[in-house]
Design an enzyme around this catalytic site. Structure first.
Site, mmCIF file in Angstrom:
data_model
loop_
_atom_site.group_PDB
_atom_site.id
_atom_site.type_symbol
_atom_site.label_atom_id
_atom_site.label_comp_id
_atom_site.label_asym_id
_atom_site.label_seq_id
_atom_site.Cartn_x
_atom_site.Cartn_y
_atom_site.Cartn_z
ATOM 1 N N HIS A 1 -2.853 7.023 4.563
ATOM 2 C CA HIS A 1 -3.344 5.854 3.830
ATOM 3 C C HIS A 1 -4.675 5.433 4.466
ATOM 4 C CE1 HIS A 1 -3.662 2.020 1.947
ATOM 5 N NE2 HIS A 1 -3.350 1.328 3.026
ATOM 6 N N CYS B 1 0.816 -1.222 0.000
ATOM 7 C CA CYS B 1 0.000 0.000 0.000
ATOM 8 C C CYS B 1 0.848 1.271 0.000
ATOM 9 C CB CYS B 1 -0.927 0.006 1.213
ATOM 10 S SG CYS B 1 -2.158 -1.282 1.164
ATOM 11 N N ASN C 1 -10.242 0.422 1.251
ATOM 12 C CA ASN C 1 -8.782 0.500 1.048
ATOM 13 C C ASN C 1 -8.470 0.146 -0.408
ATOM 14 O OD1 ASN C 1 -6.030 0.175 0.961
ATOM 15 N ND2 ASN C 1 -5.880 -1.098 2.802
#
Ligand code: COA
Length: 335
Positions: A256, A115, A286
């Site tokens: 994030h 990520c 996400n």
């Protein structure tokens, strides 16, 4: 020699049309809207239709970014795509979208860091601008996470979505503005806690790997949660210290988007106000490499980014990988 700083001069995004709500998930697995909202803050996610591939989203976000900037694809020098879900093992997403968007003078490559892929791609792209070698670098963060989701694993299925964002990096017109600093780290000891076990060179696809569902994401959610909070917060505090930024000096924190509770715990550990934290996980879940460019794009569209603002973006992902970038925002609102 005068200092060249890289600045974000345009933003773009793409989200697949298909929206899947928590209520939709209630129909296919043992979960509830209430559990998902309370434990993650997610209300819905977008899923890309099978067969289109990650390049479909990456190219659309890239084109949106260039259109908003009024920049022709031929002007792009370099394309860097942060992703964990390329269409194929090779060619790279950068090569595929270079052709799709008509960036006929660009070279480029994909960058994989879980990520943190977009953040690492952004700081890599900034080096090409700062060195004076290139003037227009397109940085894309794009992921089709639905390809990794096991409908029999409710703890992972509900937290991911598909989406893409893109930014254009150019030399900053004002050397006081743009990307000022970054910090990035990896720790391979964390690899075991968040992984897709098969489909690479160590365990290529076989009947057995498919039967064992080894092509889906597997994680130890609690361990990932703890490391995400600590590492994102601590690296962001460290970059603030190094640049003499107190909590009150920060205008926007762009974390994030993995879990609302991770975001809130991170802000608390950093001792910053929740009012300056960008949250859009409720809409997109996400999207791995998509989260930061989507969050920046949403913040800009909502008028939450003004020229000169002090902004910190932070990421955490599989690897483990993590990092933080400090900007003085360089874009004019009324471009
Ligand atoms: N719906 C309903 N119940 C669920 C569920 C779901 N979608 N997912 C898990 N549960 C259940 C579990 O089975 C468990 O039940 P039990 O107590 O009867 O065994 C209970 O909820 C608690 O599970 P737990 O895993 O402890 O929940 P949690 O509060 O840690 O939340 C995550 C799970 C995955 C949401 C959370 O750990 C997380 O977000 N971790 C980080 C993951 C991440 O961000 N990964 C990407 C990093 S870049």
């Amino acid at each position: 020699m005068s200092l060249i700083r890289a600045a974000i001069t345009s933003l773009g995004k793409f989200l697949p049309e298909r929206v899947v709500t928590n209520k939709d998930l209630e129909k296919i697995m043992d979960t509830s809207d209430e559990w998902i909202v309370q434990r993650t803050g997610i209300r819905q996610r977008h899923f890309l239709d099978p067969g289109l591939g990650n390049s479909y989203m990456a190219s659309r976000a890239a084109t949106d970014c260039l259109t908003r900037a009024g920049v022709s694809p031929s002007e792009i020098d370099t394309i860097i795509v942060g992703t964990i879900s390329a269409d194929n093992p090779f060619p790279s997403t950068a090569c595929i979208i270079q052709e799709m968007i008509g960036a006929d003078n660009a070279w480029g490559f994909d960058l994989t860091a879980g990520c943190s892929g977009f953040l690492f791609a952004l700081i890599t792209g900034a080096q090409f601008i700062e060195s004076g070698r290139y003037r227009k670098v397109l940085v894309v963060g794009s992921d089709m996470n639905s390809m990794y989701l096991n409908p029999e694993d409710r703890s992972t299925y509900v937290i991911f979505g598909d989406g893409a964002g893109a930014v254009l990096l150019e030399p900053s017109a004002d050397p006081e503005l743009g990307i000022i600093d970054f910090m990035s780290q990896i720790d391979g000891a964390g690899g075991q806690y968040l992984t897709v076990k098969a489909g690479g060179s160590k365990r290529p696809a076989t009947f057995e790997t498919v039967q064992n569902k080894e092509h889906f994401v597997q994680q130890d959610g609690r361990t990932v949660f703890k490391f995400a909070v600590k590492n994102m917060a601590d690296v962001s505090v460290a970059i603030m210290k190094r640049n003499n930024i107190g909590s009150d000096d920060l205008d926007l924190f762009v974390p994030h988007q993995a879990n609302l509770r991770i975001i809130e715990a991170c802000a608390k550990r950093m001792k910053i106000s929740p009012d300056i934290v960008i949250v859009n996980i409720d809409k997109y879940a996400n999207t791995t490499c998509g989260t930061l460019p989507l969050a920046l794009c949403d913040a800009e569209e909502q008028g939450r980014l003004k020229k000169g603002d002090r902004v910190i973006a932070a990421a955490f992902g599989a690897g483990f990988t993590w990092g933080s970038v400090y900007f003085r925002w360089a874009m004019d609102r009324d471009r």
